[in-house]
Structures are given as C-alpha cells and as structure tokens.
Design a protein around this motif. Sequence first.
Motif, PDB file in Angstrom:
ATOM      1  N   ARG A   9       0.830  -1.218   0.000  1.00  0.00           N
ATOM      2  CA  ARG A   9       0.000   0.000   0.000  1.00  0.00           C
ATOM      3  C   ARG A   9       0.860   1.261   0.000  1.00  0.00           C
ATOM      4  O   ARG A   9       0.594   2.224  -0.731  1.00  0.00           O
ATOM      5  CB  ARG A   9      -0.940  -0.001   1.201  1.00  0.00           C
ATOM      6  CG  ARG A   9      -1.908   1.172   1.201  1.00  0.00           C
ATOM      7  CD  ARG A   9      -2.881   1.104   2.352  1.00  0.00           C
ATOM      8  NE  ARG A   9      -3.579  -0.172   2.406  1.00  0.00           N
ATOM      9  CZ  ARG A   9      -4.742  -0.438   1.839  1.00  0.00           C
ATOM     10  NH1 ARG A   9      -5.361   0.513   1.167  1.00  0.00           N
ATOM     11  NH2 ARG A   9      -5.306  -1.614   1.948  1.00  0.00           N
ATOM     12  N   GLU A  10       1.937   1.256   0.791  1.00  0.00           N
ATOM     13  CA  GLU A  10       2.827   2.409   0.838  1.00  0.00           C
ATOM     14  C   GLU A  10       3.576   2.587  -0.481  1.00  0.00           C
ATOM     15  O   GLU A  10       3.788   3.719  -0.934  1.00  0.00           O
ATOM     16  CB  GLU A  10       3.836   2.249   1.971  1.00  0.00           C
ATOM     17  CG  GLU A  10       3.221   2.278   3.354  1.00  0.00           C
ATOM     18  CD  GLU A  10       4.224   1.936   4.425  1.00  0.00           C
ATOM     19  OE1 GLU A  10       4.512   2.818   5.259  1.00  0.00           O
ATOM     20  OE2 GLU A  10       4.730   0.788   4.419  1.00  0.00           O
ATOM     21  N   GLN A  12       2.468   1.663  -3.433  1.00  0.00           N
ATOM     22  CA  GLN A  12       1.483   2.175  -4.382  1.00  0.00           C
ATOM     23  C   GLN A  12       1.307   3.678  -4.207  1.00  0.00           C
ATOM     24  O   GLN A  12       1.259   4.418  -5.195  1.00  0.00           O
ATOM     25  CB  GLN A  12       0.143   1.472  -4.191  1.00  0.00           C
ATOM     26  CG  GLN A  12       0.139   0.043  -4.678  1.00  0.00           C
ATOM     27  CD  GLN A  12      -1.164  -0.660  -4.386  1.00  0.00           C
ATOM     28  OE1 GLN A  12      -1.560  -0.774  -3.224  1.00  0.00           O
ATOM     29  NE2 GLN A  12      -1.814  -1.131  -5.419  1.00  0.00           N
ATOM     30  N   GLU A  13       1.204   4.137  -2.963  1.00  0.00           N
ATOM     31  CA  GLU A  13       1.043   5.569  -2.704  1.00  0.00           C
ATOM     32  C   GLU A  13       2.272   6.354  -3.145  1.00  0.00           C
ATOM     33  O   GLU A  13       2.150   7.427  -3.739  1.00  0.00           O
ATOM     34  CB  GLU A  13       0.770   5.804  -1.225  1.00  0.00           C
ATOM     35  CG  GLU A  13      -0.598   5.325  -0.786  1.00  0.00           C
ATOM     36  CD  GLU A  13      -0.812   5.422   0.712  1.00  0.00           C
ATOM     37  OE1 GLU A  13       0.053   5.982   1.426  1.00  0.00           O
ATOM     38  OE2 GLU A  13      -1.842   4.909   1.180  1.00  0.00           O
TER      39      GLU A  13
END
Length: 66
Positions: A9-10, A12-13
């Motif tokens: 998730r990190e 991707q961000e």
Amino acid sequence: MVQRILRLREVQEASGLARSSIYEGMKAGTFPKSIPLSEKAVGWVEAEIIQWQEERIAARAMARAA
C-alpha cells in the motif's frame, strides 16, 4: 543502519502505480524487486523506491532538455 521496509500500500502511494504495474515493472526490471518478509508477506526497501522516484524525475528533466 536500519532501513525502512514499505508494504504494498505504501509503495502504491509513493509510486502512483497500481499493484499490477508494480509487479509488471519488477518482472521487466524497471521497478525495484520486493524482498520476502515471511511466507506470505513481501516488502520493498524504502531507499530503493526513493532511488526509483529520483530516476524517473531525472529522466523527465532530460526529456525536457532534449
């Protein structure tokens, strides 16, 4: 020195990429490879993601200068 490990998730961000694009880039050798954290978990070295970002920014600057 302790290096920070980022989860998907990190990453991707930070990259602005979708999961599939991240894994395609890893396969093509254009995105940093993940490291295994356990049997079912992977992560990415934060410094490698930052380097990838810097390379993308530099490529944009070179393209504009050309």
